[in-house]
Design a protein around this motif. Structure first.
Motif, mmCIF file in Angstrom:
data_model
loop_
_atom_site.group_PDB
_atom_site.id
_atom_site.type_symbol
_atom_site.label_atom_id
_atom_site.label_comp_id
_atom_site.label_asym_id
_atom_site.label_seq_id
_atom_site.Cartn_x
_atom_site.Cartn_y
_atom_site.Cartn_z
ATOM 1 N N CYS A 64 41.652 31.275 42.574
ATOM 2 C CA CYS A 64 40.898 32.492 42.919
ATOM 3 C C CYS A 64 39.465 32.407 42.425
ATOM 4 O O CYS A 64 39.197 31.912 41.324
ATOM 5 C CB CYS A 64 41.574 33.725 42.331
ATOM 6 S SG CYS A 64 43.168 34.110 43.090
ATOM 7 N N ARG A 65 38.574 32.911 43.216
ATOM 8 C CA ARG A 65 37.158 32.975 42.849
ATOM 9 C C ARG A 65 36.874 34.183 41.964
ATOM 10 O O ARG A 65 36.076 34.103 41.031
ATOM 11 C CB ARG A 65 36.312 33.043 44.121
ATOM 12 C CG ARG A 65 34.819 33.158 43.883
ATOM 13 C CD ARG A 65 34.069 33.104 45.197
ATOM 14 N NE ARG A 65 32.638 33.306 45.017
ATOM 15 C CZ ARG A 65 31.742 33.277 46.001
ATOM 16 N NH1 ARG A 65 32.149 33.045 47.232
ATOM 17 N NH2 ARG A 65 30.472 33.469 45.752
ATOM 18 N N SER A 66 37.509 35.317 42.272
ATOM 19 C CA SER A 66 37.284 36.553 41.503
ATOM 20 C C SER A 66 38.577 37.333 41.429
ATOM 21 O O SER A 66 39.457 37.218 42.297
ATOM 22 C CB SER A 66 36.196 37.419 42.161
ATOM 23 O OG SER A 66 34.970 36.755 42.219
ATOM 24 N N ILE A 67 38.682 38.145 40.381
ATOM 25 C CA ILE A 67 39.803 39.066 40.242
ATOM 26 C C ILE A 67 39.256 40.466 40.030
ATOM 27 O O ILE A 67 38.367 40.680 39.196
ATOM 28 C CB ILE A 67 40.736 38.649 39.073
ATOM 29 C CG1 ILE A 67 41.902 39.641 38.935
ATOM 30 C CG2 ILE A 67 39.980 38.517 37.771
ATOM 31 C CD1 ILE A 67 42.964 39.194 37.945
ATOM 32 N N LEU A 68 39.750 41.427 40.818
ATOM 33 C CA LEU A 68 39.330 42.823 40.730
ATOM 34 C C LEU A 68 40.455 43.603 40.069
ATOM 35 O O LEU A 68 41.536 43.775 40.655
ATOM 36 C CB LEU A 68 39.027 43.394 42.114
ATOM 37 C CG LEU A 68 37.770 42.903 42.823
ATOM 38 C CD1 LEU A 68 37.980 41.510 43.408
ATOM 39 C CD2 LEU A 68 37.360 43.859 43.931
ATOM 40 N N VAL A 117 42.872 37.285 50.506
ATOM 41 C CA VAL A 117 43.032 38.294 49.457
ATOM 42 C C VAL A 117 44.510 38.409 49.086
ATOM 43 O O VAL A 117 45.363 38.621 49.947
ATOM 44 C CB VAL A 117 42.505 39.670 49.893
ATOM 45 C CG1 VAL A 117 42.642 40.676 48.756
ATOM 46 C CG2 VAL A 117 41.054 39.574 50.347
ATOM 47 N N SER A 118 44.790 38.286 47.803
ATOM 48 C CA SER A 118 46.127 38.519 47.270
ATOM 49 C C SER A 118 46.088 39.776 46.403
ATOM 50 O O SER A 118 45.010 40.249 46.023
ATOM 51 C CB SER A 118 46.596 37.321 46.435
ATOM 52 O OG SER A 118 46.664 36.151 47.239
ATOM 53 N N ALA A 119 47.251 40.314 46.107
ATOM 54 C CA ALA A 119 47.302 41.561 45.334
ATOM 55 C C ALA A 119 48.515 41.567 44.424
ATOM 56 O O ALA A 119 49.526 40.904 44.679
ATOM 57 C CB ALA A 119 47.334 42.771 46.267
ATOM 58 N N ILE A 161 36.871 32.038 36.616
ATOM 59 C CA ILE A 161 37.071 33.195 37.490
ATOM 60 C C ILE A 161 36.117 34.322 37.113
ATOM 61 O O ILE A 161 35.795 34.525 35.940
ATOM 62 C CB ILE A 161 38.541 33.678 37.421
ATOM 63 C CG1 ILE A 161 38.851 34.578 38.615
ATOM 64 C CG2 ILE A 161 38.819 34.404 36.109
ATOM 65 C CD1 ILE A 161 40.330 34.868 38.778
ATOM 66 N N ARG A 162 35.648 35.037 38.112
ATOM 67 C CA ARG A 162 34.763 36.187 37.891
ATOM 68 C C ARG A 162 35.626 37.427 37.690
ATOM 69 O O ARG A 162 36.557 37.688 38.460
ATOM 70 C CB ARG A 162 33.821 36.380 39.066
ATOM 71 C CG ARG A 162 32.874 37.576 38.927
ATOM 72 C CD ARG A 162 31.760 37.514 39.946
ATOM 73 N NE ARG A 162 30.900 38.674 39.914
ATOM 74 C CZ ARG A 162 29.924 38.881 39.040
ATOM 75 N NH1 ARG A 162 29.693 37.973 38.095
ATOM 76 N NH2 ARG A 162 29.171 39.962 39.086
ATOM 77 N N LEU A 163 35.303 38.204 36.656
ATOM 78 C CA LEU A 163 36.089 39.380 36.289
ATOM 79 C C LEU A 163 35.357 40.644 36.698
ATOM 80 O O LEU A 163 34.219 40.882 36.276
ATOM 81 C CB LEU A 163 36.345 39.396 34.781
ATOM 82 C CG LEU A 163 37.000 38.139 34.178
ATOM 83 C CD1 LEU A 163 37.009 38.234 32.660
ATOM 84 C CD2 LEU A 163 38.409 37.959 34.716
ATOM 85 N N LEU A 204 35.433 28.463 46.661
ATOM 86 C CA LEU A 204 36.684 29.196 46.578
ATOM 87 C C LEU A 204 36.561 30.478 47.394
ATOM 88 O O LEU A 204 35.623 31.250 47.228
ATOM 89 C CB LEU A 204 37.011 29.530 45.123
ATOM 90 C CG LEU A 204 37.242 28.333 44.185
ATOM 91 C CD1 LEU A 204 37.527 28.827 42.785
ATOM 92 C CD2 LEU A 204 38.373 27.449 44.680
ATOM 93 N N THR A 205 37.513 30.697 48.269
ATOM 94 C CA THR A 205 37.457 31.869 49.155
ATOM 95 C C THR A 205 38.679 32.759 48.983
ATOM 96 O O THR A 205 39.028 33.521 49.876
ATOM 97 C CB THR A 205 37.339 31.434 50.617
ATOM 98 O OG1 THR A 205 38.463 30.608 50.953
ATOM 99 C CG2 THR A 205 36.053 30.686 50.867
ATOM 100 N N LYS A 206 39.345 32.664 47.840
ATOM 101 C CA LYS A 206 40.502 33.491 47.579
ATOM 102 C C LYS A 206 40.172 34.495 46.491
ATOM 103 O O LYS A 206 39.568 34.142 45.472
ATOM 104 C CB LYS A 206 41.698 32.633 47.148
ATOM 105 C CG LYS A 206 43.003 33.415 47.033
ATOM 106 C CD LYS A 206 44.191 32.498 46.791
ATOM 107 C CE LYS A 206 45.486 33.298 46.740
ATOM 108 N NZ LYS A 206 46.662 32.422 46.540
ATOM 109 N N PHE A 207 40.585 35.745 46.711
ATOM 110 C CA PHE A 207 40.288 36.822 45.775
ATOM 111 C C PHE A 207 41.586 37.558 45.445
ATOM 112 O O PHE A 207 42.496 37.649 46.267
ATOM 113 C CB PHE A 207 39.261 37.792 46.371
ATOM 114 C CG PHE A 207 37.906 37.173 46.580
ATOM 115 C CD1 PHE A 207 36.876 37.431 45.701
ATOM 116 C CD2 PHE A 207 37.664 36.324 47.650
ATOM 117 C CE1 PHE A 207 35.631 36.865 45.879
ATOM 118 C CE2 PHE A 207 36.421 35.748 47.846
ATOM 119 C CZ PHE A 207 35.405 36.013 46.949
#
Length: 678
Positions: free
Chosen positions: A85-89, A43-45, A112-114, A17-20
């Motif tokens: 998504c792979r991770s969410i910031l 990258v999405s926001a 998902i990584r938090l 997964l390459t979407k963050f």
């Protein structure tokens, strides 16, 4: 040190997964997007409202998707395809909102990584244990160390603790007469407890990456060396001991009187800070003189009495005992008129000094009664001035106090007495406060207010007042920071959001960032890896990891039950389950994530071996350092002269040539014509 992120080893999200997703496009969020895009990922926001100020001007074009709404709502998360998504910031300024959004994201995407922005360390630890694949940071804690270290103005660039050992990064300029000067090649400075990070000759430009130095360069006076070391066995400690020894010799040469005057001057400055101290010192000094003079006069006037009787008579007079000695009854030994007058003067002086003593004691009691609301006096010299005491400023002040630095703060508003009670503080308009802070004798000044232009203005005022003071300016805008740094090279301009964003972005890929420091305008991250199946590091030797990805391995552990190795050997090969800690820039972490190793551009030509033992030992060295099979190495050594077919990195090839020379094998380097050879 960075705050604990909970479990240091957690399962990584699917690497395909390459979407963050970044939630919150404030200063930190925008910088996180910019750093993530450098990794080459989508990258999405999400933000509540469309930002009016883009600190990263090109950011709207960097986003693959932007949703306006509450990131705690499942519908908004679904809108930006949270399941892909792979991770969410989660980097909004609302810690509770970040936590609630993390729960919503995990319910929609269990893998998902938090990555959370939060200062609630105990809660973060508990969430990490229960949720897994979770990490939390607080931006002011991430960047505070960079500001504090920049203000020290000495050789220390960074420090961090690994496995109970303190490691520090040192910048040192070689001086004539140093034990390294004109005696060592740069590569010879690498030891079991030290690794060279940078070497620049006098007036040479500073490098941006590791290993941009020539291993065979001779260490000369004026050269600058940056290295990391295990502090318990540091050269710097030896250098410090040598410096102390030189100072002692210098003290003997200059004479004791010079230093005695210096100590007296320092003591007088200490008494000057409080007028009561000076009064007490003067009183004690005067009483001491009167006691000595009285004892001598009584002993001189009446030689038949001993010194103790003479002292007792003087002390009795000073304590108000004139009537005891000269009352209605005449003393057995008649006194001269002059000595009687002096005795009366002693009695009067003693009465006056006792009154002063009572006054000082009462003042001391009253002062101690209200000590909880008082702060120490402003230091006179060699202190660090901290201007702006918000969240980041307070964290920087705490670190400087841990470094045992003398500091003084300036604030527009009064701080709560419980906040940094041991820090001297001037509460006033900043322009007026600068004249009260002894800026002319300060070591450095850190400017951390809430406005970039105000920070710049204050920084310029500080430099105008004292050009020798180191100026560290905080900027919220990276573009503004770059411009100021170029126009005013005497100032160190740091962007806290940019520093923190690199840690958040690295954590989004599953890396555990333990600490960071600033090196030649580049942020260096202390990053921990646990080697897993499919990792780009699996199966590589540490020399290949170091030179291929431009990182510095500083700790290796084969198994959690085995002891760790600091500054591990380059010939160590990594396997699944191994633990590795490296120094890396953001660019290096991106290359590791993508598996993009630098090309190997050097070959080793082996000319001859002096004897049969050299043939045997040479083959062993070739197999160990180059990583080729032992059979190939023996075949090569039995058919000299020959060229090792496997290309190597420059430092790796140079290391092989040195090791071959130790076993009496002659070899040299040649550069490949095709620099893209692998």
């Amino acid at each position: 040190m960075l705050p604990s992120s909970g479990s240091s080893k957690s399962s990584k999200p699917p690497s395909q997964l390459t979407k963050f997703l970044v939630c919150g496009l404030g200063s930190l969020g925008q910088h996180c997007v910019a750093v993530l895009k450098d990794y080459g990922v989508a990258v999405s926001a999400i933000d509540l409202i469309l930002p009016q100020n883009w600190e990263v001007p090109e950011l709207p074009n960097l986003l693959d998707d932007l949703a306006i709404g509450d990131c705690r709502q499942a519908a908004i998360l679904e809108q930006v395809k949270i399941r892909e998504c792979r991770s969410i910031l989660l980097v909004t300024s609302d810690e509770r909102g970040n936590t609630e959004a993390a729960f919503a994201a995990r319910l929609l995407n269990p893998d998902i990584r938090l990555i959370l922005r939060s200062d609630k360390q105990n809660l973060n630890q508990l969430l990490s244990q229960n949720l897994g694949n979770f990490v939390a940071f607080e931006p002011s804690q991430l960047s505070a160390a960079a500001f504090a270290l920049a203000a020290l103005g000495d050789q220390t660039l960074g420090y961090f603790n690994l496995e109970g050992q303190l490691l520090r990064v040192v910048k040192y300029q070689i001086k004539p007469g140093d034990r390294w000067c004109d005696r060592w090649w740069v590569h010879g400075l690498n030891t079991r407890n030290r690794r060279i990070l940078s070497h620049t000759a006098n007036f040479s430009p500073l490098p941006k990456q590791f290993y941009e130095w020539e291993p065979e360069a001779r260490v000369r006076a004026g050269d600058t060396i940056v290295y990391i070391e295990v502090a318990s066995s540091s050269y710097s400690q030896q250098a410090k001991a040598s410096s102390v020894k030189q100072q002692l010799h210098q003290a003997v040469r200059q004479g004791i009187w010079h230093h005695l005057k210096q100590y007296i001057s320092q003591f007088w400055q200490w008494t000057y800070q409080y007028q009561t101290r000076r009064v007490a010192v003067l009183c004690c000094f005067t009483v001491l003189i009167l006691v000595v003079c009285g004892t001598i006069l009584f002993r001189w006037e009446y030689p038949e009495i001993n010194l103790q009787d003479a002292f007792n008579a003087t002390a009795t007079l000073l304590l108000g005992g004139y009537g005891d000695l000269f009352g209605d009854i005449k003393p057995e030994t008649p006194l001269s008129f002059g000595l009687q007058v002096f005795s009366l003067a002693l009695a009067l002086a003693g009465t006056a000094f006792i009154g002063v003593l009572y006054a000082l004691l009462i003042d001391l009691l009253l002062t101690s009664r209200f000590h909880f609301s008082s702060r120490p006096p402003i230091p006179q010299q060699d202190h660090i001035v901290l201007i702006g005491l918000g969240r980041l400023g307070q964290r920087v002040a705490t670190l400087l106090q841990e470094f045992k630095q003398s500091i003084a703060g300036i604030s527009n508003t009064e701080l709560d007495p419980g906040i940094l009670p041991q820090m001297p503080l001037v509460v006033d308009n900043i322009v007026s406060a600068l004249s009260k802070i002894h800026l002319e004798n300060a070591k450095s000044a850190i400017v951390i207010t809430e406005d970039d232009l105000e920070n710049l203005e204050i920084g310029l005022m500080v430099h105008a007042a004292n050009s020798d003071v180191g100026v560290i300016i905080h900027s919220y805008d990276q573009h503004f920071r770059d411009q100021v740094a170029r126009l005013f090279p005497y100032a160190q301009v740091l962007c806290a959001s940019a520093l923190s964003a690199e840690v958040f972005a690295a954590a989004a890929f599953g890396e555990n960032v333990l600490s960071l420091f600033h090196f030649n305008n580049t942020t260096v991250l202390v990053t921990e890896y646990f080697i897993e199946t499919g990792d780009t590091l699996n199966g590589l030797m540490l020399s290949e990891v170091a030179y291929g990805y431009a990182v510095v391995p500083i700790l290796y552990q084969h198994d959690k039950h085995e002891s760790v190795k600091f500054m591990p050997a380059q010939e160590t090969r990594l396997y699944v389950g191994d633990r590795l800690i490296v120094l890396a820039t953001s660019l290096s972490l991106q290359r590791i994530e993508r598996g993009e190793m630098a090309p190997r551009c050097w070959q080793v030509q082996i000319e001859k071996a002096l004897n049969q033992d050299a043939v045997f030992d040479g083959a062993n060295a070739i197999a160990l350092i180059s990583g080729c099979s032992l059979a190939i190495a023996r075949k090569l050594m039995n058919n000299l002269p020959a060229t090792l077919p496997q290309p190597l990195y420059h430092h790796q090839a140079q290391h092989l040539v040195w090791e071959l020379s130790k076993v009496q094998v002659t070899a040299h380097l040649t550069a490949l014509k095709d620099s893209n050879s692998v």
